[in-house]
Design a protein around this motif. Structure first.
Motif, PDB file in Angstrom:
ATOM      1  N   VAL A 416       0.819  -1.211   0.000  1.00 30.92           N
ATOM      2  CA  VAL A 416       0.000   0.000   0.000  1.00 30.92           C
ATOM      3  C   VAL A 416       0.855   1.265   0.000  1.00 30.92           C
ATOM      4  N   PRO A 474       8.774   8.213  -0.446  1.00 34.24           N
ATOM      5  CA  PRO A 474       9.191   8.791  -1.722  1.00 34.24           C
ATOM      6  C   PRO A 474       8.116   8.642  -2.802  1.00 34.24           C
TER       7      PRO A 474
ATOM      8  N   ASP B 236      -0.416  -2.947  -8.622  1.00 30.37           N
ATOM      9  CA  ASP B 236       0.704  -2.564  -7.762  1.00 30.37           C
ATOM     10  C   ASP B 236       0.805  -1.063  -7.555  1.00 30.37           C
ATOM     11  N   ILE B 237      -0.326  -0.415  -7.346  1.00 33.91           N
ATOM     12  CA  ILE B 237      -0.314   1.029  -7.088  1.00 33.91           C
ATOM     13  C   ILE B 237      -0.008   1.255  -5.604  1.00 33.91           C
ATOM     14  N   THR B 238       0.901   2.190  -5.325  1.00 34.04           N
ATOM     15  CA  THR B 238       1.238   2.480  -3.930  1.00 34.04           C
ATOM     16  C   THR B 238       1.014   3.960  -3.626  1.00 34.04           C
ATOM     17  N   PHE B 239       1.115   4.253  -2.344  1.00 33.46           N
ATOM     18  CA  PHE B 239       1.021   5.643  -1.893  1.00 33.46           C
ATOM     19  C   PHE B 239       2.130   6.480  -2.543  1.00 33.46           C
ATOM     20  N   GLY B 240       3.268   5.849  -2.829  1.00 31.98           N
ATOM     21  CA  GLY B 240       4.351   6.540  -3.519  1.00 31.98           C
ATOM     22  C   GLY B 240       3.929   6.982  -4.917  1.00 31.98           C
ATOM     23  N   ASP B 241       3.148   6.146  -5.597  1.00 31.59           N
ATOM     24  CA  ASP B 241       2.632   6.518  -6.922  1.00 31.59           C
ATOM     25  C   ASP B 241       1.704   7.708  -6.818  1.00 31.59           C
ATOM     26  N   LYS B 243       1.762  10.024  -4.629  1.00 32.96           N
ATOM     27  CA  LYS B 243       2.550  11.247  -4.416  1.00 32.96           C
ATOM     28  C   LYS B 243       3.218  11.692  -5.709  1.00 32.96           C
ATOM     29  N   GLY B 244       3.795  10.740  -6.428  1.00 33.46           N
ATOM     30  CA  GLY B 244       4.524  11.093  -7.646  1.00 33.46           C
ATOM     31  C   GLY B 244       3.613  11.701  -8.706  1.00 33.46           C
ATOM     32  N   VAL B 245       2.464  11.091  -8.890  1.00 35.44           N
ATOM     33  CA  VAL B 245       1.546  11.549  -9.934  1.00 35.44           C
ATOM     34  C   VAL B 245       0.978  12.927  -9.579  1.00 35.44           C
ATOM     35  N   HIS B 248       3.524  15.670  -9.860  1.00 34.41           N
ATOM     36  CA  HIS B 248       3.712  16.020 -11.269  1.00 34.41           C
ATOM     37  C   HIS B 248       2.571  16.906 -11.741  1.00 34.41           C
ATOM     38  N   MET B 292      -5.366   6.334  -0.673  1.00 35.25           N
ATOM     39  CA  MET B 292      -5.392   4.987  -1.245  1.00 35.25           C
ATOM     40  C   MET B 292      -6.818   4.457  -1.124  1.00 35.25           C
TER      41      MET B 292
END
Lengths: 796, 345
Positions: A416, A474, B236-241, B243-245, B248, B292
């Motif tokens: 997650v 990150p 496989d989507i994460t909290f990091g994705d 944030k990144g998206v 951007h 999420m």
């Protein structure tokens, strides 16, 4: 919720006093800080004094002369308040003191007697609301007598800060000073004070029976006797005021103070008015009851009440009853601290339209384990502030909750959050927040009963992420596999740009209108657009009906511009209308609506004729062409709110998809517009869904033949019929046709008219000679004459 | 000169040509208009001119002189034609410039501006936001504005007791007979559930649209406003994705140097939930809510929460338009005053 830093410091010793840092910490935990403010005292030179003597003023009977010891001297002060006697400890503004910013205290004579300063009330010092008399410090601050002559502000929390924090609805456990202290203790990794609350047991005089242990799994009643109702000490009143709660009396304040401090609402009954047997039960259908706010209520059988043998004495979790209310003569109270099941509190408070601070908390979910402590905390305060004696306690707990246990696999955290944590690290974060954790992977986590929001692994992951710090996770830019903008969205964008390109400005008007707006359309009684779906709870009558057409909004928008002398207004809107449908939901088609009005000369040299029906039909021509709508056509119609002789239904692919034309002059007049108004409303879903596939055609490189035909026709004959006949007869050869003259009058006979058309005829494969054209021309003329009964006037 | 003179005598022809050659240049120079010059040209080189007469007489000239005479005629014709052409060029240039001069107008009078309307600012902002996500591999969809309470709240894991469900917060419609009632959607999020019910994962979706709350109109509230919802669901989507998206997106929308931060928040349909704040105009400002996707939502729409993860976000288009264009009162956005609309260029 609001609270002061000084109050919080009773439970946690924060490593910083910087409000900005604390605000950031709260925010990073998910508690949004709306703002913080440092409490500032706008007075100077006020010291602690002791009243030595109180005597009459020789020349005035409303004031008294006092002698006050302020440490280094004794001052004669004249005072108009009567709520103290010799021996009282009071705040004294000495000559030279400044109150409320710029009010200077000086020595002055009042009716022949010199007054050397002023004994102050809370409101004069702006530290409270009590204007009934001066502030008596020995009740508010028992130790004040030890410091005669000391600066009074030493007693007040110096530089205290008020925070205003928004608690999200999933965190009822944070709706208190202690709850937020717990969060900050976890954040800073400092200890949280455990409140010393357990008071002695002993059986209560009152018995409690719980009938429905789902609605009420626990009910604690704590009795306090021998109290005297009065004012709370200043410290309590000041903290309540800072928290936005109005101080009322020591009994009410005790309940509110305990709630702000630990979160759990309580209710105090006057023990002498409450029967000995308390029952928690469902109300009888239509059982009457008068609540604290003196409103007579009719209960329903799903409402939960606290009752004695005679009658309901409180609506559970919502509001107490007037019969058992604490008043000035109360000497003993029965303090209720219960756990009320959230849905039943919500149902009742919603039905009664009665939402209290207590019901808001019970609706979100309180901690059943805390009931006893909540009742005891109120009792403890009453002992301190109302001279009470702790008596018995009754604690009915038929349905203790089983603490929730959740297994959390370490892989789930990574799945997650996208970060890999050691299991010890994750466990440590949860432990800091008060969860019990055993095991390694999975972590077996026991959720405290105060956390109704934590029910599944995702909730634990959020707790971990919150404390770990979202900023420490990150980011990763990741692209999707979506297939871009769908055709429909693209076509809607084209439609909008087309309208803008045609000179129209897009407006966004509300989706609801007033019944009067529909009335102003003057629609016939059977028009389905006349009855809109109504809004159950509109804010204003003007927003009471869902729009069935975009025209009311456009008409009002155009009218408002013209009324402001913003002339030449062309507007459009693309949006949904709401009509009865077949499924669960109303039909919500997207419509395109437009309007144009005003429009004098736009610049020098212009004629400035405004707009008429041909601007509307011409716009449809542009729309249908540019949007590639197949089989586009117009047919005359008579439909409100349009002008019966100057409007046309819009046809595409054989069906009517809208209407364009001039607005009925009476409708325009109702909107305060004189002069022609053109408008249209078209089914945008149909418009964007239709798209004629077109094929490329090589333009002929041969020269054309151009000739004019003028027909004399009966006046009612539609030009469209003439053109249709021309198009059919000249199919494949007519490159262009233009109606260039429409004429009635001499020499055309009465009741007849002339329509002249310029035709450009061109063959794809050869130069047309005069001989080639003659039969084409004849065929066209014959066709028109046959179709319309007109006659050729001769080539012009 | 008599054009009908008999030029059969070669010598005489020579003389006539000489005379023509001597007289014509001055006459050509004196022609003041192209029209006068054309008349003169006919006189000098036309069918009835001495030159034409000379050519006609060549046949009757003595054979030994024919060649010289012919050349002489030709020379004169070429010479005079050249002079005429030169003069014509001069006169045409003069006349052209006179014509231009007489055409002169005051170009500082206002020009005829093709009338151009505008699309609405909120629409522009929604389109732009949608485009940013489309460029990142998303598709777009829209949904019903009158929505069931089920899709608006229940399917999104809003507890029955959630205060937003109350009539004090949400506008309900008097319509039909479904168990949970029909309301005006309070957010674009119901499309998350509707879209997932209709489509298998993966999902990369944005949903622009109109939403409603029971808020009286004031400088920062309106009963009608607009949101853009986003949803990404994959294996496989994460909290990091997330944030990144969204980072951007903030850079694309507000500029490459924009600073962002994510702070925890609460939405019933995401877990963990966050707000993204951006630093703009000297302060941190909430830009959007996100999180999420709550496994309960996946279960409600028939996705297996053990198979997929996802993130969702939602932002207010009206507020973003205000931030970007310095609009301090939301009510201006719903004002149809043409002087306002014209600014939405």
């Amino acid at each position: 919720m609001m609270f002061t830093l000084d109050w919080m410091s009773e439970f946690v010793d924060l490593p910083t006093n910087d409000p900005e840092e604390i605000a950031e910490a709260l925010e990073s935990l998910g508690h949004e800080v709306e703002g913080w403010e440092r409490i500032q005292h706008r007075f100077d030179g006020v010291v602690i004094g002791k009243v030595l003597e109180v005597g009459a003023h020789p020349n005035a009977d409303k004031v008294r002369v006092t002698r006050v010891d302020v440490g280094d001297e004794v001052l004669d002060i004249i005072c108009g308040a009567w709520n103290f006697e010799a021996g009282a400890i009071v705040p004294v503004a000495k000559p030279g003191a400044v109150l409320q910013g710029d009010f200077k205290i000086t020595q002055r004579k009042i009716r022949g007697v010199t007054s050397n300063g002023m004994i102050c009330s809370e409101s004069e010092l702006e530290i409270g609301e009590d204007e009934a008399g001066i502030m008596v410090l020995d009740t508010d601050y028992p130790t004040a007598a030890e410091g005669l002559g000391r600066d009074f502000t030493d007693l007040l929390p110096e530089g205290d800060v008020v925070f205003d924090v928004t608690i999200t609805p999933n965190r009822p456990d944070c709706m208190s000073v202690y709850g937020l202290a717990r969060e900050l203790a976890a954040f800073y990794q400092v200890p949280l004070a455990v409140p010393d609350l357990e008071l002695p047991g002993g059986d209560a005089r009152t018995s409690v029976t719980i009938v429905d242990d789902v609605a009420c799994p626990r009910f604690v009643g704590r009795e306090v006797t021998g109290i005297a109702v009065g004012q709370s000490p200043h410290q309590i009143r000041a903290r309540l005021a800072a928290a936005g709660v109005r101080p009322i009396s020591n009994v009410v304040d005790a309940s509110n103070y305990a709630m702000m401090e630990f979160g759990h609402p309580t209710h105090a009954f006057d023990i002498d008015r409450l029967g000995d047997t308390v029952v928690v039960r469902h109300a009888e259908q239509d059982e009457p009851m008068t609540t604290l706010d003196d409103v007579d209520r009719n209960l329903e059988d799903f409402d939960i009440v606290v009752a004695d043998a005679e009658r309901p004495v409180a609506i559970a979790g919502v509001m107490g009853g007037a019969d058992t209310e604490v008043d000035d003569d109360t000497t003993g109270v029965f303090i209720e601290a219960a756990y009320w099941n959230p849905p039943s509190v919500l149902l009742t408070s919603k039905r009664l339209g009665l939402r209290s601070e207590a019901s808001a908390r019970f609706e979100r979910g309180m901690d059943p384990e805390f009931c006893r402590l909540a009742a005891d905390r109120v009792a403890q305060i009453l002992v301190e502030t109302a001279g009470g004696t702790v008596a018995g306690v009754v604690d009915e707990y038929p349905a203790p909750p089983t603490p929730r246990v959740i297994e959390l696999h370490m892989s789930e955290i990574e799945r997650v959050l996208g970060i890999r944590l050691a299991s010890a690290e994750a466990a440590a974060l949860l432990l800091r927040l008060g969860f019990d954790v055993i095991g390694d992977d999975p972590l077996v986590v026991t959720v405290p009963t105060r956390r109704p929001d934590v029910v599944r692994p995702a909730d634990l992951i959020e707790e971990i992420a919150r404390l770990y710090g979202f900023d420490n996770i990150p980011g990763r830019l990741r692209f999707g596999t979506g297939l871009g903008l769908p055709e429909r969205e693209n076509r809607l964008r084209s439609l909008r740009s087309l309208m803008a390109g045609a000179g129209y400005h897009e407006i966004f008007s509300f989706s609801f209108i007033g019944a009067a707006d529909l009335e102003a359309m003057q629609l016939p009684a059977d028009d389905p657009a006349r009855t809109g779906i109504t809004v159950v709870n509109p804010l204003r009558d003007e927003e009471g009906v869902m729009r069935t057409t975009l025209l009311p909004g456009l008409l009002k928008a155009a009218a408002s511009n013209l009324a402001k002398r913003v002339d030449d207004v062309r507007l459009f809107e693309v949006g949904k209308v709401f009509l009865p449908g077949k499924g669960d939901l109303p039909d919500q088609p997207d419509r395109l609506g437009f309007i144009a009005a005003g429009g004098g000369a736009r610049q020098w040299g212009d004629e400035g004729g405004g707009y008429d029906v041909y601007d509307a039909t011409g716009l449809w021509d542009l729309l249908s062409n540019t949007m590639s709508v197949a089989g586009s056509d117009l047919q005359t119609t008579e439909r409100a709110p349009f002008h019966p002789g100057r409007s046309a239904e819009v046809i595409a692919d054989g069906r009517v998809i809208g209407i364009v034309g001039e607005i009925h002059p009476a409708v325009a007049a109702t909107h305060g517009i004189d002069g022609r108004v053109i408008a249209g409303e078209i089914d945008a879903d149909a418009l964007v869904a239709m798209r004629d596939a077109w094929r490329f055609q090589v333009p002929s490189s041969y020269p054309p033949q151009v000739f004019d035909l003028a027909f004399e026709l009966d006046s009612p004959v539609a030009a469209g019929d003439v053109l249709a006949a021309i198009d059919t007869a000249g199919e494949g050869l007519i490159e262009k046709r233009t109606v260039f003259d429409v004429y009635e009058g001499d020499p055309i006979p009465e009741g007849r008219k002339s329509i002249a058309v310029k035709l450009t005829v061109r063959a794809p494969d050869r130069t047309l000679s005069d001989e080639d054209v003659a039969p084409i021309r004849k065929a066209i003329v014959d066709a028109v004459e046959a179709a319309t009964g007109g006659t050729l006037r001769g080539s012009v | 000169m008599d054009p009908t003179a008999n030029l059969s005598e070669p010598m005489e022809t020579h003389e006539i040509l000489e005379q023509l050659r001597a007289e014509s240049p001055a006459r050509i120079e004196q022609a003041e208009t192209v029209e006068a010059l054309e008349g003169l040209a006919v006189e000098i080189t036309g069918k009835r001119s001495p030159i034409a007469a000379g050519r006609r007489s060549l046949g009757s000239a003595p054979p030994d002189q024919r060649r010289d005479l012919g050349r002489a005629i030709n020379d004169v014709a070429v010479e005079l034609n050249a002079l005429i052409d030169a003069r014509r060029a001069v006169l045409e240039a003069v006349e052209a410039s006179q014509a231009l001069e007489s055409d002169r107008v005051d170009v500082t009078l206002p020009g005829r501006v093709p009338s151009r309307g505008t699309t609405h600012l909120i629409q522009q902002v929604m389109d732009e936001i949608v485009d940013i996500f489309v460029a990142m591999g998303y598709t777009a969809a829209t949904g019903p504005e009158a929505e069931t309470e089920f899709y608006n709240f229940t399917a999104l894991n809003f507890p029955v007791a959630h205060p937003t469900r109350l009539e004090s917060d949400t506008l309900y419609l008097d319509y039909g007979d479904v168990p949970e009632g029909i309301l005006l959607r309070t957010h674009t999020s119901p499309m998350q559930a509707r879209y997932m019910e209709e489509h298998d994962p993966p999902v990369y979706l944005v949903v622009p649209g109109r939403v409603f709350r029971r808020d009286p109109m004031d400088p920062t509230h309106s009963p009608v406003f607009h949101q853009i919802e986003g949803l990404a669901v994959d294996t496989d989507i994460t909290f990091g994705d997330l944030k990144g998206v969204l980072d951007h997106f903030a850079r694309e929308f507000l500029g490459p140097d924009i600073k962002t931060k994510f702070i925890p928040h609460y939405f019933p349909f995401t877990e963990p939930s966050a707000e993204m704040h951006v630093f703009t105009n000297g302060r941190w400002m909430e830009l959007l809510g996100c999180g999420m996707v709550n496994p309960a939502v996946f279960e409600a729409v028939g996705y297996d929460p053990d198979e997929v993860t996802g993130f969702a976000f939602g932002m207010g288009a009206d507020r973003l338009a205000m931030v970007r264009h310095g609009i301090t009162d939301l009510r201006h956005l719903f004002d149809p005053d043409r002087r306002i609309l014209e600014q939405y260029r």
